[in-house]
Scaffold this active site. Structure first.
Site, PDB file in Angstrom:
ATOM      1  N   ALA A 121      -1.413  10.674  35.076  1.00  0.00           N
ATOM      2  CA  ALA A 121      -2.398  11.754  34.980  1.00  0.00           C
ATOM      3  C   ALA A 121      -3.672  11.330  35.686  1.00  0.00           C
ATOM      4  O   ALA A 121      -3.967  10.135  35.802  1.00  0.00           O
ATOM      5  CB  ALA A 121      -2.685  12.092  33.519  1.00  0.00           C
ATOM      6  N   ASP A 122      -4.412  12.325  36.157  1.00  0.00           N
ATOM      7  CA  ASP A 122      -5.698  12.047  36.777  1.00  0.00           C
ATOM      8  C   ASP A 122      -6.626  13.222  36.520  1.00  0.00           C
ATOM      9  O   ASP A 122      -6.177  14.365  36.437  1.00  0.00           O
ATOM     10  CB  ASP A 122      -5.563  11.809  38.277  1.00  0.00           C
ATOM     11  CG  ASP A 122      -6.784  11.112  38.845  1.00  0.00           C
ATOM     12  OD1 ASP A 122      -7.061   9.970  38.428  1.00  0.00           O
ATOM     13  OD2 ASP A 122      -7.485  11.712  39.677  1.00  0.00           O
ATOM     14  N   THR A 123      -7.908  12.926  36.391  1.00  0.00           N
ATOM     15  CA  THR A 123      -8.924  13.953  36.167  1.00  0.00           C
ATOM     16  C   THR A 123      -9.984  13.844  37.248  1.00  0.00           C
ATOM     17  O   THR A 123     -10.454  12.747  37.548  1.00  0.00           O
ATOM     18  CB  THR A 123      -9.570  13.784  34.771  1.00  0.00           C
ATOM     19  OG1 THR A 123      -8.539  13.876  33.783  1.00  0.00           O
ATOM     20  CG2 THR A 123     -10.616  14.858  34.514  1.00  0.00           C
TER      21      THR A 123
END
Length: 196
Positions: A72-74
């Site tokens: 995941a990445d934000t």
């Protein structure tokens, strides 16, 4: 809680692990992927975010081909400008001054890679509006250290949450992991229905 031994969380974020636990899932392993997080020339924020989530999952899947890997990445962004993870106070102050009284977007992308190499991806984009922050509020936030390593220089889970006027979208996504989308992805492979 359901401990899934065959699931690897490819993230160094303690918040992502805590969010995953909110839906009753504990991964068998948590690893911090060693990847190049450089933005490509002309790359748009949402594409960059998805590429990072996929790259994290791919990097760990290459080392653990018998496991499911969740990456995941934000990314926080204003227009097309990516507000990268902050590593210096000066950068965090610049970001907060820029975001003060304004709306911006936060994209979190999730990539689940199966042992068979099947890739499932989801992205959630939310809108966040900060109140007009005083110099004192910015200084207090900076002194807390909660800006370190955060996209856009803030984490909604901490004191910055008090400075946010409103959001449109998914709180959990802004915090680092869109719970509904993650639950649906994992539910395609694991029996999560018994989790209270």
């Amino acid at each position: 809680m359901l401990k899934i031994e065959g699931l690897v969380l490819a993230s160094s974020s303690k918040y992502r692990l805590a969010l995953l636990e909110q839906i009753g899932v504990v991964p068998g392993e948590v690893v911090s992927p060693n990847i190049d997080e450089s933005l490509l020339k002309g790359e748009l924020p949402r594409r960059y975010c998805m590429r990072m989530a996929r790259t994290k999952a791919d990097a760990e899947a290459a080392l653990r081909s018998d496991k499911f890997v969740l990456g995941a990445d934000t990314v926080a962004y204003c227009g097309k400008r990516v507000l990268s993870k902050t590593e210096s106070e000066d950068c965090a102050v610049r970001y907060l001054e820029m975001l003060s009284g304004r709306r911006h977007r936060v994209c979190t992308s999730v990539c689940l890679r199966s042992p068979g190499g099947i890739v499932h991806e989801r992205s959630v984009v939310s809108v966040v509006k900060f109140k007009s922050m005083s110099k004192g509020e910015i200084e207090y936030y900076i002194s807390s250290g909660q800006w370190r390593g955060k996209a856009g220089g803030y984490g909604i889970q901490g004191f910055a949450g008090a400075l946010i006027s409103w959001i449109q979208g998914s709180y959990s996504s802004i915090a680092g992991l869109p719970l509904h989308e993650t639950y649906c992805l994992l539910g395609g492979y694991f029996d999560l229905k018994h989790i209270p």
